[in-house]
Design a protein around this motif. Structure first.
Motif, PDB file in Angstrom:
ATOM      1  N   SER A 166      56.984  80.248  29.628  1.00  0.00           N
ATOM      2  CA  SER A 166      56.034  79.176  29.944  1.00  0.00           C
ATOM      3  C   SER A 166      56.686  77.806  29.827  1.00  0.00           C
ATOM      4  O   SER A 166      57.716  77.640  29.163  1.00  0.00           O
ATOM      5  CB  SER A 166      54.819  79.245  29.014  1.00  0.00           C
ATOM      6  N   ILE A 167      56.062  76.845  30.496  1.00  0.00           N
ATOM      7  CA  ILE A 167      56.501  75.448  30.457  1.00  0.00           C
ATOM      8  C   ILE A 167      55.359  74.600  29.923  1.00  0.00           C
ATOM      9  O   ILE A 167      54.214  74.746  30.367  1.00  0.00           O
ATOM     10  CB  ILE A 167      56.901  74.947  31.856  1.00  0.00           C
ATOM     11  N   LYS A 168      55.651  73.742  28.980  1.00  0.00           N
ATOM     12  CA  LYS A 168      54.655  72.813  28.442  1.00  0.00           C
ATOM     13  C   LYS A 168      54.828  71.476  29.151  1.00  0.00           C
ATOM     14  O   LYS A 168      55.889  70.853  29.082  1.00  0.00           O
ATOM     15  CB  LYS A 168      54.861  72.641  26.929  1.00  0.00           C
ATOM     16  N   ILE A 169      53.777  71.033  29.829  1.00  0.00           N
ATOM     17  CA  ILE A 169      53.810  69.729  30.498  1.00  0.00           C
ATOM     18  C   ILE A 169      53.250  68.684  29.539  1.00  0.00           C
ATOM     19  O   ILE A 169      52.056  68.660  29.249  1.00  0.00           O
ATOM     20  CB  ILE A 169      52.991  69.748  31.803  1.00  0.00           C
ATOM     21  N   LYS A 170      54.131  67.836  29.022  1.00  0.00           N
ATOM     22  CA  LYS A 170      53.711  66.767  28.109  1.00  0.00           C
ATOM     23  C   LYS A 170      54.263  65.417  28.511  1.00  0.00           C
ATOM     24  O   LYS A 170      53.879  64.388  27.952  1.00  0.00           O
ATOM     25  CB  LYS A 170      54.163  67.093  26.679  1.00  0.00           C
ATOM     26  N   ASN A 171      55.207  65.413  29.462  1.00  0.00           N
ATOM     27  CA  ASN A 171      55.835  64.165  29.888  1.00  0.00           C
ATOM     28  C   ASN A 171      55.839  64.053  31.403  1.00  0.00           C
ATOM     29  O   ASN A 171      55.758  65.056  32.112  1.00  0.00           O
ATOM     30  CB  ASN A 171      57.292  64.087  29.395  1.00  0.00           C
ATOM     31  N   THR A 172      55.978  62.850  31.866  1.00  0.00           N
ATOM     32  CA  THR A 172      56.185  62.608  33.286  1.00  0.00           C
ATOM     33  C   THR A 172      57.092  61.396  33.445  1.00  0.00           C
ATOM     34  O   THR A 172      56.985  60.434  32.674  1.00  0.00           O
ATOM     35  CB  THR A 172      54.843  62.386  34.025  1.00  0.00           C
ATOM     36  N   LEU A 173      58.000  61.464  34.389  1.00  0.00           N
ATOM     37  CA  LEU A 173      58.892  60.333  34.669  1.00  0.00           C
ATOM     38  C   LEU A 173      58.212  59.422  35.673  1.00  0.00           C
ATOM     39  O   LEU A 173      57.818  59.865  36.751  1.00  0.00           O
ATOM     40  CB  LEU A 173      60.226  60.827  35.215  1.00  0.00           C
ATOM     41  N   GLN A 174      58.072  58.146  35.308  1.00  0.00           N
ATOM     42  CA  GLN A 174      57.374  57.198  36.178  1.00  0.00           C
ATOM     43  C   GLN A 174      58.251  55.998  36.499  1.00  0.00           C
ATOM     44  O   GLN A 174      59.080  55.577  35.691  1.00  0.00           O
ATOM     45  CB  GLN A 174      56.096  56.688  35.497  1.00  0.00           C
ATOM     46  N   ARG A 175      58.051  55.495  37.712  1.00  0.00           N
ATOM     47  CA  ARG A 175      58.631  54.197  38.090  1.00  0.00           C
ATOM     48  C   ARG A 175      57.613  53.148  37.656  1.00  0.00           C
ATOM     49  O   ARG A 175      56.475  53.169  38.104  1.00  0.00           O
ATOM     50  CB  ARG A 175      58.871  54.098  39.597  1.00  0.00           C
ATOM     51  N   ILE A 176      58.017  52.244  36.779  1.00  0.00           N
ATOM     52  CA  ILE A 176      57.074  51.271  36.253  1.00  0.00           C
ATOM     53  C   ILE A 176      57.544  49.845  36.509  1.00  0.00           C
ATOM     54  O   ILE A 176      58.736  49.586  36.713  1.00  0.00           O
ATOM     55  CB  ILE A 176      56.861  51.460  34.733  1.00  0.00           C
ATOM     56  N   ARG A 177      56.578  48.958  36.497  1.00  0.00           N
ATOM     57  CA  ARG A 177      56.885  47.523  36.569  1.00  0.00           C
ATOM     58  C   ARG A 177      56.938  46.966  35.152  1.00  0.00           C
ATOM     59  O   ARG A 177      55.979  47.093  34.399  1.00  0.00           O
ATOM     60  CB  ARG A 177      55.808  46.781  37.358  1.00  0.00           C
ATOM     61  N   VAL A 178      58.058  46.370  34.808  1.00  0.00           N
ATOM     62  CA  VAL A 178      58.197  45.718  33.508  1.00  0.00           C
ATOM     63  C   VAL A 178      58.229  44.209  33.755  1.00  0.00           C
ATOM     64  O   VAL A 178      59.147  43.698  34.409  1.00  0.00           O
ATOM     65  CB  VAL A 178      59.479  46.165  32.779  1.00  0.00           C
ATOM     66  N   TYR A 179      57.224  43.497  33.224  1.00  0.00           N
ATOM     67  CA  TYR A 179      57.076  42.080  33.498  1.00  0.00           C
ATOM     68  C   TYR A 179      57.835  41.221  32.492  1.00  0.00           C
ATOM     69  O   TYR A 179      57.848  41.502  31.291  1.00  0.00           O
ATOM     70  CB  TYR A 179      55.594  41.683  33.505  1.00  0.00           C
ATOM     71  N   GLU A 180      58.460  40.186  33.016  1.00  0.00           N
ATOM     72  CA  GLU A 180      59.130  39.195  32.181  1.00  0.00           C
ATOM     73  C   GLU A 180      58.121  38.111  31.812  1.00  0.00           C
ATOM     74  O   GLU A 180      57.008  38.061  32.332  1.00  0.00           O
ATOM     75  CB  GLU A 180      60.322  38.583  32.932  1.00  0.00           C
ATOM     76  N   LYS A 181      58.527  37.201  30.924  1.00  0.00           N
ATOM     77  CA  LYS A 181      57.625  36.138  30.488  1.00  0.00           C
ATOM     78  C   LYS A 181      57.250  35.179  31.606  1.00  0.00           C
ATOM     79  O   LYS A 181      56.195  34.551  31.571  1.00  0.00           O
ATOM     80  CB  LYS A 181      58.261  35.363  29.332  1.00  0.00           C
TER      81      LYS A 181
END
Length: 327
Positions: A152-167
């Motif tokens: 079996s495989i446990k799905i607990k994570n996902t790889l995401q493309r995210i926006r990281v905002y600067e100040k």
């Protein structure tokens, strides 16, 4: 109760007042770093932060309506929410434009996997075909969550493309391992025991690759990585999949078609809607039903036929005799 409500309001209002002063003299909204911290350090999901912003927006509307403040800083035109750069995990809405492979096409894909020189790509395609994982779930799969003992495989994570905002309000795209967006996505997926030898062989190859890069292959190591043991950008993987299809003269379909194929194959082999819903990690069974009706469109026709039978029944049998009205 009203007194405490006013006290809390003025505490928050004071906090916002000083942030507003900063906002006046700085070229960015001071809520950017606050939301970024919640997202990156506290690991709150994008949806949670959106909910927080909605609550704050309603709160500050009370301030603008009563002339305590002049501007609501949580309006969407003033704020950016950190999170997934592409919206949903899947590029298409789940259950829409279902495009599964046929049985003959599946056989051709399996034959091509044996010939494929890129073992990481071949393993990824085969694993997705037999487990129905989403692309982000597959790319975010850690070694410790693939269990050959229980198959079996446990799905607990996902790889995401995210926006990281600067100040200053600008942002950059980054890859980040996050928890799935919904509770239903956290699940166990069983796989056929026949896959175990291939899985063990692949893991040994990964140990060698990580060793050559001067790294230890641990329980927390990702199973699907680049040649230098880094995360694979989802879009790059989709392009690699397209090249794989061309290289082996296979039908040009999206990577998501592997997930579509997993779902429709389960239904063809007698799985129930509830079983498929849990395996795919759907929040609503309505989404799963779309896959079912793709496999068994006659069920939809049978439902329509039930209505047509009612139409053929004399109206008096449906409505009953009209009651006699005493005047």
């Amino acid at each position: 109760m009203i007194i405490w409500k006013n006290i809390i309001f003025y505490i928050v209002l004071t906090f916002h007042y000083y942030l507003t002063l900063l906002y006046t003299y700085l070229p960015y909204n001071p809520y950017f770093p606050i939301f970024n911290k919640l997202y990156e350090e506290k690991e709150l999901s994008t949806n949670k932060i959106i909910d927080i912003n909605k609550t704050l927006r309603k709160f500050f509307f009370y301030g603008t309506d009563n002339n305590y403040i002049t501007k609501n800083p949580c309006l969407l035109r003033f704020i950016e929410i950190p999170g997934n750069a592409d919206g949903d995990e899947d590029s298409e809405q789940e259950g829409e434009n279902i495009d599964a492979y046929s049985e003959d096409e599946i056989k051709s894909i399996l034959s091509a996997l044996d010939k494929e020189k890129d073992k990481t790509l071949a393993f990824s395609i085969g694993l997705t075909l037999f487990t129905g994982m989403r692309l982000g779930e597959m790319l975010g799969l850690k070694n410790k969550f693939l269990n050959t003992d229980s198959s079996s495989i446990k799905i607990k994570n996902t790889l995401q493309r995210i926006r990281v905002y600067e100040k200053d309000g600008t942002y950059k795209i980054a890859l980040k391992i996050k928890s799935p967006k919904t509770k239903s996505s956290i699940r166990n997926i069983p796989f056929a025991s026949a896959l175990i030898p291939n899985i063990k062989k692949y893991i040994e190859l990964q140990k060698e690759k990580w060793y050559k890069n001067g790294l230890d292959f641990t329980d927390d190591s990702l199973l699907i990585t680049t040649a230098t043991c880094n995360c694979i950008e989802p879009r790059n993987f989709e392009r690699a999949y397209e090249r794989f299809l061309k290289r082996h003269d296979l039908p040009q379909k999206k990577f998501h078609s592997l997930r579509d194929t997993y779902a429709t194959t389960l239904f063809r082999n007698g799985a129930t809607i509830l079983e498929v819903k849990e395996l795919l990690g759907h929040t609503s069974s309505k989404t799963t039903e779309k896959y079912y009706l793709t496999v068994f469109p006659e069920d939809k026709k049978d439902a329509a036929e039930l209505l047509s039978k009612l139409i053929q029944i004399p109206s008096r049998e449906i409505v009953g005799k009209s009651p006699k009205i005493e005047v």
